[in-house]
Scaffold this active site. Structure first.
Site, PDB file in Angstrom:
ATOM      1  N   ASP A 254       0.907  -7.002  -1.760  1.00  0.00           N
ATOM      2  CA  ASP A 254      -0.248  -6.146  -1.425  1.00  0.00           C
ATOM      3  C   ASP A 254       0.124  -4.937  -0.552  1.00  0.00           C
ATOM      4  OD1 ASP A 254      -2.126  -7.542  -2.862  1.00  0.00           O
ATOM      5  OD2 ASP A 254      -2.979  -8.616  -1.167  1.00  0.00           O
TER       6      ASP A 254
ATOM      7  N   TYR B 268      -7.729   1.450   0.846  1.00  0.00           N
ATOM      8  CA  TYR B 268      -7.182   0.104   0.630  1.00  0.00           C
ATOM      9  C   TYR B 268      -6.806  -0.541   1.971  1.00  0.00           C
ATOM     10  CZ  TYR B 268      -4.042  -3.499  -1.247  1.00  0.00           C
ATOM     11  OH  TYR B 268      -3.420  -4.684  -1.545  1.00  0.00           O
TER      12      TYR B 268
ATOM     13  N   HIS C 164     -13.733  -8.277  -4.078  1.00  0.00           N
ATOM     14  CA  HIS C 164     -14.333  -9.101  -3.025  1.00  0.00           C
ATOM     15  C   HIS C 164     -15.047  -8.284  -1.940  1.00  0.00           C
ATOM     16  CE1 HIS C 164     -10.531  -8.734  -0.798  1.00  0.00           C
ATOM     17  NE2 HIS C 164      -9.908  -9.648  -1.495  1.00  0.00           N
TER      18      HIS C 164
ATOM     19  N   HIS D  87      -1.023 -10.206   2.585  1.00  0.00           N
ATOM     20  CA  HIS D  87      -2.401 -10.184   3.003  1.00  0.00           C
ATOM     21  C   HIS D  87      -2.918 -11.578   3.336  1.00  0.00           C
ATOM     22  CE1 HIS D  87      -6.526 -10.135   0.694  1.00  0.00           C
ATOM     23  NE2 HIS D  87      -6.769  -9.964   1.962  1.00  0.00           N
TER      24      HIS D  87
ATOM     25  N   HIS E 266      -0.304  -3.430  -6.413  1.00  0.00           N
ATOM     26  CA  HIS E 266      -1.444  -2.613  -6.866  1.00  0.00           C
ATOM     27  C   HIS E 266      -1.049  -1.140  -6.786  1.00  0.00           C
ATOM     28  CE1 HIS E 266      -4.300  -5.958  -6.614  1.00  0.00           C
ATOM     29  NE2 HIS E 266      -3.876  -6.206  -5.394  1.00  0.00           N
TER      30      HIS E 266
ATOM     31  N   HIS F 282       2.687 -13.698  -3.806  1.00  0.00           N
ATOM     32  CA  HIS F 282       1.363 -13.785  -3.179  1.00  0.00           C
ATOM     33  C   HIS F 282       0.458 -14.581  -4.115  1.00  0.00           C
ATOM     34  CE1 HIS F 282      -2.235 -12.923  -1.090  1.00  0.00           C
ATOM     35  NE2 HIS F 282      -2.493 -11.713  -1.527  1.00  0.00           N
TER      36      HIS F 282
ATOM     37  N   GLU G 220      -2.889 -15.004  -4.067  1.00  0.00           N
ATOM     38  CA  GLU G 220      -4.270 -14.618  -4.371  1.00  0.00           C
ATOM     39  C   GLU G 220      -4.382 -14.434  -5.887  1.00  0.00           C
ATOM     40  OE1 GLU G 220      -6.009 -11.451  -1.988  1.00  0.00           O
ATOM     41  OE2 GLU G 220      -8.012 -12.003  -2.710  1.00  0.00           O
TER      42      GLU G 220
ATOM     43  N   ASP H  69      -5.567 -12.474  -8.005  1.00  0.00           N
ATOM     44  CA  ASP H  69      -5.285 -11.246  -8.773  1.00  0.00           C
ATOM     45  C   ASP H  69      -3.804 -11.159  -9.142  1.00  0.00           C
ATOM     46  OD1 ASP H  69      -5.161 -10.984  -5.952  1.00  0.00           O
ATOM     47  OD2 ASP H  69      -5.193  -8.805  -6.041  1.00  0.00           O
TER      48      ASP H  69
HETATM   49 FE1  FEO Z   1      -4.259 -10.246  -1.602  1.00  0.00          FE
HETATM   50 FE2  FEO Z   1      -3.817  -8.205  -4.333  1.00  0.00          FE
HETATM   51  O1  FEO Z   1      -4.226  -9.765  -3.392  1.00  0.00           O
END
Ligand code: FEO
Length: 402
Positions: free
Chosen positions: A167, A195, A28, A148, A228, A82, A84, A86
């Protein structure tokens, strides 16, 4: 036959079952030249529990890793830390396939997943501080709103001392090394900083509160398992200290000069300012948006004390490359910066005023009079640029000595 994908054990009862995305180059708007991972974790408790899932196209990779440890149909619980995409992109498909007894998310997570999927799946909300029994061990939940998204939460497996931090403490880095201690410290710091700057920076005040909240639990955390990048199992203080430093955003003796140029006039000004700052002993990063990426700028701004921005006027506006980076920077809310603006013009000359206005909206303290020049800067204007560099350097020294 050896299977392509396998799980990796990270503690007595937890396996990494995520996916490695070697190809992603844009997250993004954040450039990710080294790919990423979407981490999911399998807890082998009486109630077998999957913590988070992965981006939709990577579902088969994740399920293959799960299958290397346990038949996926034996998964009892799924936790969405989370929502989101991903981490939740394949959640509904996994629920349909696995048919777990229960799926948990924070109260905000339940709402967000409904908004994303428009599906009647009965996801159960868990409260901040709630404990869910997995039979022979417990999973505790802690809200981590805005790290996040508003739905974000951490899960803690007390038995193994594993904090699933979604995150937080992550990085976009595709590697076969699953643990941070298998990678050089410099690489970890660079990737974690990039990041942080591109994802976490606007939520820095929350980061400090959440770090305090985690410390106040007294949990004996041995492992940070983020969603991640590599898993932290040694020297957790390394990443905690970096997060504290980045969240505080104390200004340093560093200036970032960012500009775009049409016929090299604004570039000449940028170089005069940068050279002057350097002569005054400031650490300078000079970035031309004709070539650099916005992610690089925000990485450099993370630990800076000054932000100086330049653009010529094009059609009564700033150059689009500068509009891009200013929009990005404004959204990421770097704090405690001083700065100013500069640029050239042919006839109307709005760019410098527009840049200055954006700096003020960003709460950057404009400490030197902006400089605007018609067409090409002569010796007099370049001298003014050198003076501007001196003024910013002197103010920077004052701020960092306070
Ligand atoms: Fe806020 Fe890795 O997504």
């Amino acid at each position: 036959m050896t299977e392509v994908f396998s799980a990796i054990k990270i503690s007595d009862h937890v396996y990494w079952v995520g996916a490695i995305d070697w190809s992603i180059r844009d997250f993004h708007g954040y450039t990710t030249p080294h790919g990423s991972t979407y981490n999911a974790y399998l807890v082998l408790a009486d109630k077998i529990t999957l913590i988070d899932t992965v981006k939709a196209p990577f579902m088969n990779e994740m399920m293959a890793r799960v299958s290397s440890v346990v038949d996926p149909s034996k998964i009892d619980y799924i936790v969405s830390n989370h929502s989101e995409q991903d981490h939740s992109g394949c959640l509904l498909k996994i629920i349909d396939q696995v048919k777990p007894e229960k799926v948990f998310a924070s109260a905000m997570g339940v709402k967000t997943l409904k908004d994303i999927f428009h599906d009647p799946n009965n996801i159960l909300p868990v409260k901040d501080g709630e404990t869910v029994s997995l039979g022979n061990m417990d999973l505790k939940f802690m809200e981590a709103r805005m790290i996040h998204w508003p739905d974000s939460m951490f899960s803690y497996l007390e038995k193994d001392g594993v904090l699933f931090s979604q995150d937080a403490f992550g990085m976009h880095l595709a590697t076969f090394e699953r643990f941070a201690d298998e990678l050089p410290a410099g690489q970890l710091e660079y990737e974690a900083a990039t990041y942080y700057a591109n994802i976490v920076l606007p939520y820095s005040p929350v980061v400090l509160k959440v770090l305090d909240k985690v410390a106040a639990t007294g949990w004996a955390i041995k492992i940070f398992a983020p969603d991640h990048g590599p898993i932290w199992r040694k020297d957790l203080g390394f990443i905690i200290d970096l997060y504290k430093k980045w969240a505080l955003q104390k200004p340093t003796n560093k200036a970032v000069v960012v500009y775009a140029t049409m016929w090299h006039s604004t570039e000449m000004m940028a170089k005069a300012i940068a050279e002057s700052l350097a002569r005054e002993g400031v650490c300078v990063r000079l970035l031309s948006m004709n070539d650099a990426h916005r992610s690089e700028v925000v990485y450099e701004a993370l630990e800076a004390g000054a932000l100086i921005v330049g653009s010529p006027t094009l059609n009564n506006n700033i150059l689009p490359q500068m509009a891009d980076v200013m929009t990005y920077l404004k959204g990421l809310k770097p704090a405690n910066l001083i700065g100013t603006a500069f640029g050239s013009f042919g006839w109307s000359g709005e760019s410098v005023k527009d840049l200055e206005a954006t700096l003020k909206e960003m709460k950057v303290d404009v400490v030197a009079e902006p400089i605007s020049v018609k067409h090409v800067p002569g010796k007099d204007v370049l001298e003014k640029c050198s003076e501007l560099g001196k003024t910013v350097a002197a103010e920077l020294k004052k701020r960092i000595s306070n």
